[in-house]
Motif scaffolding. Structure first.
Motif, PDB file in Angstrom:
ATOM      1  N   VAL A  97       0.859  -1.178   0.000  1.00 58.00           N
ATOM      2  CA  VAL A  97       0.000   0.000   0.000  1.00 58.00           C
ATOM      3  C   VAL A  97       0.898   1.232   0.000  1.00 58.00           C
ATOM      4  O   VAL A  97       1.962   1.239   0.626  1.00 58.00           O
ATOM      5  N   ARG A  98       0.480   2.236  -0.729  1.00 59.10           N
ATOM      6  CA  ARG A  98       1.269   3.466  -0.872  1.00 59.10           C
ATOM      7  C   ARG A  98       0.365   4.638  -0.521  1.00 59.10           C
ATOM      8  O   ARG A  98      -0.737   4.765  -1.040  1.00 59.10           O
ATOM      9  N   HIS A  99       0.856   5.495   0.391  1.00 63.46           N
ATOM     10  CA  HIS A  99       0.127   6.702   0.768  1.00 63.46           C
ATOM     11  C   HIS A  99       0.881   7.896   0.180  1.00 63.46           C
ATOM     12  O   HIS A  99       2.003   8.182   0.577  1.00 63.46           O
ATOM     13  N   VAL A 100       0.248   8.561  -0.791  1.00 62.53           N
ATOM     14  CA  VAL A 100       0.875   9.684  -1.484  1.00 62.53           C
ATOM     15  C   VAL A 100       0.276  10.968  -0.938  1.00 62.53           C
ATOM     16  O   VAL A 100      -0.928  11.188  -1.041  1.00 62.53           O
ATOM     17  N   SER A 101       1.112  11.798  -0.321  1.00 62.30           N
ATOM     18  CA  SER A 101       0.674  13.120   0.098  1.00 62.30           C
ATOM     19  C   SER A 101       1.357  14.135  -0.818  1.00 62.30           C
ATOM     20  O   SER A 101       2.061  13.763  -1.752  1.00 62.30           O
ATOM     21  N   PHE A 102       1.155  15.412  -0.550  1.00 59.32           N
ATOM     22  CA  PHE A 102       1.666  16.409  -1.487  1.00 59.32           C
ATOM     23  C   PHE A 102       3.192  16.403  -1.559  1.00 59.32           C
ATOM     24  O   PHE A 102       3.774  16.502  -2.633  1.00 59.32           O
ATOM     25  N   PHE A 103       3.863  16.271  -0.413  1.00 64.97           N
ATOM     26  CA  PHE A 103       5.319  16.329  -0.401  1.00 64.97           C
ATOM     27  C   PHE A 103       6.000  14.982  -0.209  1.00 64.97           C
ATOM     28  O   PHE A 103       7.172  14.836  -0.529  1.00 64.97           O
ATOM     29  N   THR A 104       5.296  13.998   0.341  1.00 70.37           N
ATOM     30  CA  THR A 104       5.933  12.721   0.645  1.00 70.37           C
ATOM     31  C   THR A 104       5.109  11.561   0.099  1.00 70.37           C
ATOM     32  O   THR A 104       3.911  11.682  -0.136  1.00 70.37           O
ATOM     33  N   THR A 105       5.796  10.435  -0.046  1.00 74.51           N
ATOM     34  CA  THR A 105       5.158   9.181  -0.435  1.00 74.51           C
ATOM     35  C   THR A 105       5.704   8.094   0.479  1.00 74.51           C
ATOM     36  O   THR A 105       6.918   7.947   0.610  1.00 74.51           O
ATOM     37  N   ARG A 106       4.789   7.367   1.119  1.00 66.65           N
ATOM     38  CA  ARG A 106       5.186   6.268   1.999  1.00 66.65           C
ATOM     39  C   ARG A 106       4.644   4.977   1.417  1.00 66.65           C
ATOM     40  O   ARG A 106       3.463   4.886   1.106  1.00 66.65           O
ATOM     41  N   THR A 107       5.508   3.974   1.315  1.00 70.41           N
ATOM     42  CA  THR A 107       5.110   2.684   0.785  1.00 70.41           C
ATOM     43  C   THR A 107       5.401   1.615   1.823  1.00 70.41           C
ATOM     44  O   THR A 107       6.484   1.581   2.398  1.00 70.41           O
ATOM     45  N   LEU A 108       4.432   0.755   2.058  1.00 68.07           N
ATOM     46  CA  LEU A 108       4.596  -0.377   2.966  1.00 68.07           C
ATOM     47  C   LEU A 108       4.242  -1.656   2.224  1.00 68.07           C
ATOM     48  O   LEU A 108       3.227  -1.718   1.534  1.00 68.07           O
ATOM     49  N   ALA A 109       5.071  -2.673   2.397  1.00 70.44           N
ATOM     50  CA  ALA A 109       4.745  -3.987   1.858  1.00 70.44           C
ATOM     51  C   ALA A 109       3.622  -4.579   2.701  1.00 70.44           C
ATOM     52  O   ALA A 109       3.487  -4.263   3.885  1.00 70.44           O
TER      53      ALA A 109
END
Length: 184
Positions: A97-109
């Motif tokens: 799952v990937r959470h895309v915000s305006f300045f950052t992107t966080r990806t977790l398996a």
């Protein structure tokens, strides 16, 4: 020209009985459509960019190419911001799952995810500091701290404001992806 990020849940409309209707599950996709607030804000930004580009053309015609370059660069920044605004949200694939915000992107398996659940809590209204009571889709990471990431989706963000049914479908879709791939 097809815009796949605007038609992300067309498959969900066509196949309500299938939780994960996508054929290529390795591709990152958003399991919901961007909301009218997000699309409207991006459209206004692109309208502003068109006026700024027109101003750059007029400045070049007036004979000041260095100033036109600065104005053109400003238009490119506005266009990039509008495109980033459209990319924001929760994205899923077979990888995680990937959470895309305006300045950052966080990806977790998916193997790093302990649980995905919908909870009632105070949420930000359109991302502003004001909070209202709403629903949030929370993702809890596995590990010693079992820390929680920021809410993947909220019922009052620019995708789901006044669209409770769309929030429920999107939350169910992300939970279905988690249930399918978390154990692998």
């Amino acid at each position: 020209m097809p815009l796949p990020f605007l038609t992300a849940d067309r498959a969900f409309d066509a196949a309500d009985d299938v939780a994960l209707p996508y054929d290529d599950r390795d591709q990152w996709r958003r399991p919901y459509r961007p909301g009218p607030w997000r699309v409207g804000a991006a459209a206004l930004m692109l309208l502003l960019a068109s006026f700024v580009l027109f101003a750059a053309v007029i400045i070049v015609a007036a004979g000041s190419p260095s100033s036109a370059g600065v104005v053109f660069a400003l238009a490119v920044v506005v266009i990039a911001c509008a495109l980033r605004l459209l990319r924001m949200g929760a994205w899923v694939s077979a990888h995680g799952v990937r959470h895309v915000s305006f300045f950052t992107t966080r990806t977790l398996a998916w193997r790093e995810v302990a649980s995905v659940r919908t909870v009632q809590q105070p949420v930000r209204w359109l991302g502003l500091p004001r909070t209202v009571q709403g629903q949030a889709l929370l993702l809890v990471r596995q590990g010693r701290s079992a820390e929680s990431m920021p809410a993947l989706l909220t019922s009052h963000n620019s995708d789901f404001l006044a669209r409770d049914g769309a929030f429920d479908r999107a939350a169910d879709a992300v939970e279905a992806w988690a249930d399918e791939y978390r154990g692998r």
